[in-house]
Design a protein around this motif. Structure first.
Motif, PDB file in Angstrom:
ATOM      1  N   ASP A 100      58.630  13.061  26.893  1.00 28.00           N
ATOM      2  CA  ASP A 100      59.714  13.000  27.871  1.00 28.00           C
ATOM      3  C   ASP A 100      59.233  12.385  29.172  1.00 28.00           C
ATOM      4  OD1 ASP A 100      61.531  15.345  29.849  1.00 28.00           O
ATOM      5  OD2 ASP A 100      62.235  13.497  28.941  1.00 28.00           O
ATOM      6  N   ARG A 101      59.908  11.389  29.654  1.00 26.89           N
ATOM      7  CA  ARG A 101      59.656  10.789  30.973  1.00 26.89           C
ATOM      8  C   ARG A 101      58.261  10.202  31.113  1.00 26.89           C
ATOM      9  NH1 ARG A 101      62.256  15.792  32.597  1.00 26.89           N
ATOM     10  NH2 ARG A 101      60.146  16.611  32.495  1.00 26.89           N
ATOM     11  N   CYS A 102      57.505  10.142  30.040  1.00 24.96           N
ATOM     12  CA  CYS A 102      56.143   9.639  30.158  1.00 24.96           C
ATOM     13  C   CYS A 102      55.775   9.009  28.837  1.00 24.96           C
ATOM     14  CB  CYS A 102      55.196  10.782  30.491  1.00 24.96           C
ATOM     15  SG  CYS A 102      53.473  10.305  30.352  1.00 24.96           S
ATOM     16  N   ALA A 103      55.391   7.736  28.896  1.00 24.88           N
ATOM     17  CA  ALA A 103      55.093   7.041  27.646  1.00 24.88           C
ATOM     18  C   ALA A 103      53.606   6.951  27.377  1.00 24.88           C
ATOM     19  CB  ALA A 103      55.710   5.640  27.675  1.00 24.88           C
ATOM     20  N   ALA A 104      52.824   7.798  28.006  1.00 24.46           N
ATOM     21  CA  ALA A 104      51.388   7.780  27.735  1.00 24.46           C
ATOM     22  C   ALA A 104      51.179   8.075  26.257  1.00 24.46           C
ATOM     23  CB  ALA A 104      50.664   8.821  28.578  1.00 24.46           C
ATOM     24  N   GLY A 105      50.301   7.365  25.661  1.00 23.45           N
ATOM     25  CA  GLY A 105      50.025   7.606  24.256  1.00 23.45           C
ATOM     26  C   GLY A 105      50.913   6.826  23.315  1.00 23.45           C
ATOM     27  N   CYS A 106      51.817   6.027  23.850  1.00 26.69           N
ATOM     28  CA  CYS A 106      52.675   5.227  22.976  1.00 26.69           C
ATOM     29  C   CYS A 106      52.174   3.787  22.907  1.00 26.69           C
ATOM     30  CB  CYS A 106      54.108   5.254  23.494  1.00 26.69           C
ATOM     31  SG  CYS A 106      54.785   6.914  23.513  1.00 26.69           S
ATOM     32  N   GLY A 107      52.904   2.977  22.194  1.00 25.92           N
ATOM     33  CA  GLY A 107      52.478   1.600  22.004  1.00 25.92           C
ATOM     34  C   GLY A 107      52.244   0.854  23.298  1.00 25.92           C
ATOM     35  N   ARG A 108      53.069   1.141  24.272  1.00 23.81           N
ATOM     36  CA  ARG A 108      52.968   0.457  25.565  1.00 23.81           C
ATOM     37  C   ARG A 108      51.592   0.692  26.191  1.00 23.81           C
ATOM     38  NH1 ARG A 108      57.816  -0.952  27.546  1.00 23.81           N
ATOM     39  NH2 ARG A 108      58.574  -0.941  25.415  1.00 23.81           N
ATOM     40  N   TYR A 109      51.083   1.885  25.984  1.00 18.90           N
ATOM     41  CA  TYR A 109      49.756   2.268  26.464  1.00 18.90           C
ATOM     42  C   TYR A 109      48.712   1.304  25.903  1.00 18.90           C
ATOM     43  CZ  TYR A 109      45.726   5.618  26.665  1.00 18.90           C
ATOM     44  OH  TYR A 109      44.532   6.249  26.857  1.00 18.90           O
ATOM     45  N   LEU A 110      48.802   1.061  24.613  1.00 21.59           N
ATOM     46  CA  LEU A 110      47.850   0.144  23.990  1.00 21.59           C
ATOM     47  C   LEU A 110      48.040  -1.272  24.529  1.00 21.59           C
ATOM     48  CD1 LEU A 110      47.889   1.378  20.293  1.00 21.59           C
ATOM     49  CD2 LEU A 110      46.006   1.527  21.915  1.00 21.59           C
ATOM     50  N   GLY A 111      49.278  -1.646  24.740  1.00 19.92           N
ATOM     51  CA  GLY A 111      49.537  -2.976  25.287  1.00 19.92           C
ATOM     52  C   GLY A 111      48.890  -3.126  26.656  1.00 19.92           C
ATOM     53  N   TYR A 112      49.005  -2.082  27.450  1.00 15.25           N
ATOM     54  CA  TYR A 112      48.432  -2.089  28.795  1.00 15.25           C
ATOM     55  C   TYR A 112      46.914  -2.193  28.735  1.00 15.25           C
ATOM     56  CZ  TYR A 112      47.241  -0.256  33.415  1.00 15.25           C
ATOM     57  OH  TYR A 112      46.708  -0.075  34.657  1.00 15.25           O
ATOM     58  N   ILE A 113      46.317  -1.397  27.831  1.00 10.25           N
ATOM     59  CA  ILE A 113      44.854  -1.430  27.681  1.00 10.25           C
ATOM     60  C   ILE A 113      44.404  -2.816  27.212  1.00 10.25           C
ATOM     61  CG2 ILE A 113      42.910  -0.484  26.375  1.00 10.25           C
ATOM     62  CD1 ILE A 113      44.027   1.432  28.465  1.00 10.25           C
ATOM     63  N   ALA A 114      45.163  -3.379  26.268  1.00 12.55           N
ATOM     64  CA  ALA A 114      44.810  -4.701  25.749  1.00 12.55           C
ATOM     65  C   ALA A 114      44.821  -5.724  26.872  1.00 12.55           C
ATOM     66  CB  ALA A 114      45.779  -5.098  24.649  1.00 12.55           C
ATOM     67  N   ASP A 115      45.839  -5.632  27.739  1.00 15.63           N
ATOM     68  CA  ASP A 115      45.907  -6.544  28.876  1.00 15.63           C
ATOM     69  C   ASP A 115      44.697  -6.354  29.790  1.00 15.63           C
ATOM     70  OD1 ASP A 115      49.533  -6.507  29.381  1.00 15.63           O
ATOM     71  OD2 ASP A 115      48.217  -7.673  28.061  1.00 15.63           O
ATOM     72  N   GLU A 116      44.374  -5.098  30.053  1.00 14.48           N
ATOM     73  CA  GLU A 116      43.233  -4.801  30.931  1.00 14.48           C
ATOM     74  C   GLU A 116      41.938  -5.401  30.383  1.00 14.48           C
ATOM     75  OE1 GLU A 116      42.508  -2.823  33.788  1.00 14.48           O
ATOM     76  OE2 GLU A 116      44.634  -3.044  34.216  1.00 14.48           O
ATOM     77  N   MET A 117      41.844  -5.368  29.036  1.00 11.65           N
ATOM     78  CA  MET A 117      40.605  -5.840  28.423  1.00 11.65           C
ATOM     79  C   MET A 117      40.682  -7.295  28.001  1.00 11.65           C
ATOM     80  SD  MET A 117      39.388  -2.568  26.272  1.00 11.65           S
ATOM     81  CE  MET A 117      37.708  -3.106  26.357  1.00 11.65           C
ATOM     82  N   ASN A 118      41.849  -7.881  28.257  1.00 20.12           N
ATOM     83  CA  ASN A 118      42.043  -9.292  27.940  1.00 20.12           C
ATOM     84  C   ASN A 118      41.854  -9.592  26.448  1.00 20.12           C
ATOM     85  OD1 ASN A 118      42.830 -11.761  28.801  1.00 20.12           O
ATOM     86  ND2 ASN A 118      40.815 -12.441  29.466  1.00 20.12           N
ATOM     87  N   VAL A 119      42.384  -8.714  25.632  1.00 16.16           N
ATOM     88  CA  VAL A 119      42.378  -8.965  24.185  1.00 16.16           C
ATOM     89  C   VAL A 119      43.800  -8.774  23.660  1.00 16.16           C
ATOM     90  CG1 VAL A 119      39.999  -8.182  23.899  1.00 16.16           C
ATOM     91  CG2 VAL A 119      41.875  -6.566  23.577  1.00 16.16           C
ATOM     92  N   GLY A 120      44.004  -9.176  22.403  1.00 14.59           N
ATOM     93  CA  GLY A 120      45.310  -8.958  21.799  1.00 14.59           C
ATOM     94  C   GLY A 120      45.415  -7.510  21.339  1.00 14.59           C
ATOM     95  N   VAL A 121      46.625  -6.978  21.314  1.00 13.55           N
ATOM     96  CA  VAL A 121      46.835  -5.595  20.897  1.00 13.55           C
ATOM     97  C   VAL A 121      46.267  -5.333  19.503  1.00 13.55           C
ATOM     98  CG1 VAL A 121      48.588  -3.885  20.273  1.00 13.55           C
ATOM     99  CG2 VAL A 121      48.867  -5.225  22.338  1.00 13.55           C
ATOM    100  N   HIS A 122      46.420  -6.317  18.617  1.00 12.59           N
ATOM    101  CA  HIS A 122      45.960  -6.139  17.242  1.00 12.59           C
ATOM    102  C   HIS A 122      44.437  -6.129  17.137  1.00 12.59           C
ATOM    103  CE1 HIS A 122      46.298 -10.387  18.147  1.00 12.59           C
ATOM    104  NE2 HIS A 122      45.327 -10.584  17.288  1.00 12.59           N
TER     105      HIS A 122
END
Lengths: 437, 437
Positions: free
Chosen positions: B296-318
């Motif tokens: 509820d009200r927080c998407a931590a732990g969802c796909g978006r989280y991985l997308g954000y991490i991938a961006d931070e690390m400059n890699v693709g989500v896959h």
């Protein structure tokens, strides 16, 4: 309900609603004029409120919780809450508190446009909410006013003992009453208290009748969205007054009429035409998106037949009445019996009883971020009541008056999923349907 | 042919699935979700129907002796070429739209230079397109926006320089056009594209030239089969308005529960981790939901989280999963918040921790959150089905397996690479049931 039906049954402000509005307006007028009329003002809380006792001292009553919820309904609480957070209050603090502190910080103190006077006295009747205590400490700091606390022991074992009752009465005699006498300058007259308690009992009788009318099918009332308005006079500044007794007499008459005509509850969009789901709801409502929240229910034909929030200021539907023959003991019992002062087994039993007695489809828990008194143990209650009644439970989350915690999409998804779940279980015999309708 | 369609409007992708009367899957389609839900619905449905046609092609062509042994290779080639035709069509649209935007003050005096730049960009895009749709070709994504966007960016820089234009001017044309282009439903003329794709396929597989007429005949037959959309059911996360009428909507909780049951009839607990929400669902032996919980009200732990991490690390989500699987230890990540986890990540990297180990820790953090929601919903019961985009992440699956066996013992965990369609499958099943009733 469609637009055409809403037009056919125009929304009429019921007499009881008008009466209540007048009462509330009157109280705010009294508050506004208190100083010039030489009256003293006492602030107190809804659970465990000792309205009849306070009236014995000609004190004008102010209820900060109710002020906060009114601010919430009028869309003003967000600003106040953020103001309080800027001043250092944590996100975890109850939103009622922050709304009130923020309002004071802005020097407003005006839920109705009329300025509220500085309280002369703060009475904390402690019935299970630790936050209330800290709230009044801050108010005392702000205004330098006197505080007096009535410590009501928690019903840890699910019973009220003589010892507990005696402890509360002792405090009333030795601390609360002398303090009120001193601050107000009025001598305590126990017979006056008895009179007020006599009135209270009459009002309680009618209120309980109204609550129990929901046992009918269809229910003539919504015991949550309508219920929170019905409890206004009895949980606010009016229990023990002839006006409150009159209000409940009127209300009962109106509900009797609805029952005679087999009418469903009145909603903001007109009368509910089809009762499709009967729910017991545990937990406080959301005030900032009250209408939107209610609409999610009545759009699906979901009626709340019993709620625990409407017992937060006193549990009357299990036999308790204020007793003029034992006034102080009666006040003690009233405080000891408030919902937030009850232990979890008692709450589980109460909820299960409601689900059975009111023939509900299940228990829905509305868990609000602000309120630990309610939230603690709610998941346990959910499992317990499901196990005891065999009916499915639902769980939604939002907050009292902090609009940042009301996520309509999330709530709607969960509520609709829950109702569809109930529906699926009903349609088990014809598995092929598996959907709404 | 009677078709029953389910459409799942997710936060990141929209899925559609087509079932026949017997409940057999005919086709599936997926598109990236956009702000216009009507378009997302229409496009995903169209994709699913395209896929359905290919199923019909397969059925029709499997009887042809001339193709025996080559059928799969042929069909794969045909589909690739069809996708190429789709891409080229949309590319032409993008080009036309970009050219139409070369107007106004911004481009004053630079129209010719811009036209030259666009000639260069789109000329190259058209030329390189076929290579992206041959067997073994690696595409960044299957969505037009992703492919076209990244290539336009790469080619645009050089083209802008060549034409003496500022890069952002050229980029601006793309930005202004892409949403328009994406939201155009486009021509429904599948037949023409299929026939062009057939031509390409025969050109690439000359050994099948002899069967060309027979194949074309069978394909035309299959194209003429009427696909009757008997019933469509939509689901999606609490949208204010799903583009379906009420009878055609089922909650996504129910759809996921039922979809998982159809895929795995012995499943009793379903976990779905999507782009922005996590659902823990308990179902009975008939696929009927017994209990559920959502974040509820927080998407931590969802796909978006991985997308954000991938961006931070400059890699693709896959790429995240494979990297995390190389970990030699798990770095403990304390933050439950997506944004703070990003800060922790940078912190750890600065301290010299290996990124493999940090990623393993981040994956475990996601799963811990999911397991918490699962336990609130009633725990994990055999069989346990894990669906949603995150289920495609091998490191997430590994972390989940570890936590499940630690806390719940030996439990069968079901994972299907096509689990992203679970909701749509459930919705389509509801569609069948609605008509069978």
């Amino acid at each position: 309900m469609n637009a055409a039906q809403a037009i056919e049954t125009p929304v009429r402000k019921e007499d009881s609603m008008l009466r209540q509005k007048a009462m509330i307006a009157g109280n705010f007028r009294d508050l506004a004029r208190a100083k010039e009329e030489g009256k003293k003002v006492v602030s107190t809380f809804v659970p465990g409120n000792l309205n009849e006792l306070l009236m014995c001292f000609d004190l004008v009553r102010n209820l900060p919780e109710i002020n906060a919820l009114r601010n919430g309904m009028r869309g003003e609480s967000r600003g106040y809450i953020m103001e309080a957070e800027r001043a250092g209050q944590s996100e975890d603090v109850c939103a009622y508190v922050k709304a009130d502190l923020g309002m004071m910080a802005e020097g407003k103190n005006v839920p109705t446009g009329q300025p509220l006077p500085t309280p002369d006295q703060l009475l904390n009747s402690y019935t299970g909410c630790f936050t209330f205590m800290k709230w009044f400490e801050l108010v005392r700091e702000q205004y330098g006013c006197e505080t007096v606390m009535l410590h009501v022991p928690y019903q840890g074992d699910g019973t009220i003992t003589e010892n507990m009752r005696g402890y509360v009465v002792k405090q009333l005699n030795e601390n609360v009453i002398p303090t009120l006498e001193r601050v107000s300058g009025v001598r305590f007259d126990i017979d006056r208290l008895r009179e007020y308690l006599r009135e209270s009992a009459k009002a309680e009788e009618d209120l309980v009748w109204v609550f129990e009318s929901a046992k009918n099918k269809p229910s003539p009332i919504d015991a949550y969205f309508g219920g929170v308005f019905y409890i206004g006079p009895i949980f606010g500044a009016f229990r023990g007054t002839p006006e409150a007794t009159e209000y409940y007499r009127l209300l009962r008459g109106e509900v009797e009429e609805r029952l005679r005509r087999a009418q469903g509850p009145v909603t903001p969009e007109g009368e509910l035409d089809e009762e499709r789901y009967r729910l017991v709801v545990e937990g406080p409502p959301n005030w900032t998106s009250f209408r939107e929240f209610w609409k999610m229910f009545y759009d699906e034909g979901a009626v709340v037949v019993a709620s625990t929030y409407c017992k937060v200021g006193g549990v009357y539907d299990f036999g308790f009445r204020h007793d003029p023959d034992n006034p102080l003991e009666s006040l003690a019992d009233y405080c000891l019996g408030c919902y937030t002062n009850l232990n979890l087994p008692t709450r589980a039993a109460m909820l299960s009883t409601y689900v059975e007695d009111y023939e509900a489809d299940g228990l829905l828990i509305n868990s609000v971020k602000s309120c630990n008194s309610f939230s603690a143990g709610q998941l346990l209650l959910l499992r317990e009541v499901e196990a005891r009644t065999g009916k499915p439970g639902g769980f939604i989350e939002n907050d009292l008056v902090d609009p940042r915690y009301f996520s309509a999409a999330n709530i709607k998804t969960r509520l609709e999923s829950y109702l569809q779940m109930i529906n699926q279980k009903r349609g088990r015999a014809s598995l092929a349907e598996g959907g709404t309708a | 042919m009677r078709c029953f369609i389910g459409i799942d409007l997710g936060s990141t992708t929209t899925k559609a699935l087509v079932l026949d009367e017997a409940g057999k899957m005919l086709g599936r389609g997926i598109t990236n979700s956009r702000s216009n839900y009507d378009i997302a619905t229409a496009l995903s449905k169209r994709e699913a129907l395209v896929d359905t046609r290919f199923t019909l092609f397969r059925q029709s062509l499997s009887s042809l002796a001339a193709l025996s042994g080559e059928l799969e290779a042929f069909l794969m080639r045909l589909e690739q070429n069809f996708r190429l035709e789709q891409f080229l069509e949309q590319l032409a649209d993008l080009e036309e739209t970009c050219r139409a935007h070369v107007s106004g003050q911004r481009f004053a005096g630079r129209e010719e230079a811009t036209a030259r730049a666009l000639d260069e960009i789109f000329g190259r895009l058209r030329a390189e397109a076929p290579a992206m749709f041959v067997p073994g070709a690696k595409r960044k994504s299957d969505f037009f926006r992703d492919i076209a966007g990244s290539r336009y960016l790469a080619l645009g820089e050089a083209a802008a320089k060549d034409s003496g234009l500022p890069f952002d001017l050229v980029l601006n044309l793309y930005d202004r056009s892409i949403i328009e282009v994406e939201n155009r439903i486009g021509t429904e003329d599948m037949a023409a594209k299929v026939l062009r794709a057939l031509d390409r396929t025969f050109a690439a597989m000359p050994e099948l030239g002899g069967a060309a007429e027979q194949v074309r005949g069978k394909v035309r037959e299959a194209l003429e089969v009427e696909l009757e959309e008997v019933y469509v059911v939509g689901t999606g996360y609490g949208r204010a308005r799903l583009p379906f009428s009420k009878e055609h909507i089922r909650s996504e909780i129910l759809c996921h529960g039922l979809g998982a049951h159809v895929m795995y009839p012995e499943t009793r607990t379903v976990l779905d981790i999507g782009g922005q929400d996590t659902k823990a669902i308990q179902v009975d032996g008939d696929g009927i939901v017994e209990n559920f919980q959502m974040n509820d009200r927080c998407a931590a732990g969802c796909g978006r989280y991985l997308g954000y991490i991938a961006d931070e690390m400059n890699v693709g989500v896959h790429e995240l999963g494979p990297i995390a699987l190389e970990a030699s230890r798990i770095v403990r990540i304390n933050s439950t918040c997506t944004v703070f986890a990003g800060a922790e990540l940078r912190d750890r990297l600065a301290l010299g921790e290996r990124r493999e180990d940090i990623l393993a820790g981040l994956h475990r953090a996601i799963i811990l959150r999911a397991v918490s929601i699962l336990s609130r919903s009633g725990g994990i019961r055999d069989q346990f089905t894990f669906t949603g985009g995150v289920a495609n992440n091998a490191a997430a699956v590994k972390a989940l397996g570890q936590l499940v066996s630690e806390h719940y013992g030996e439990i069968t965990i079901n994972i299907d690479p096509d689990s992203i369609y679970t909701g749509a499958l459930g919705a389509a099943t509801f569609a069948r049931r609605a008509v069978a009733a």
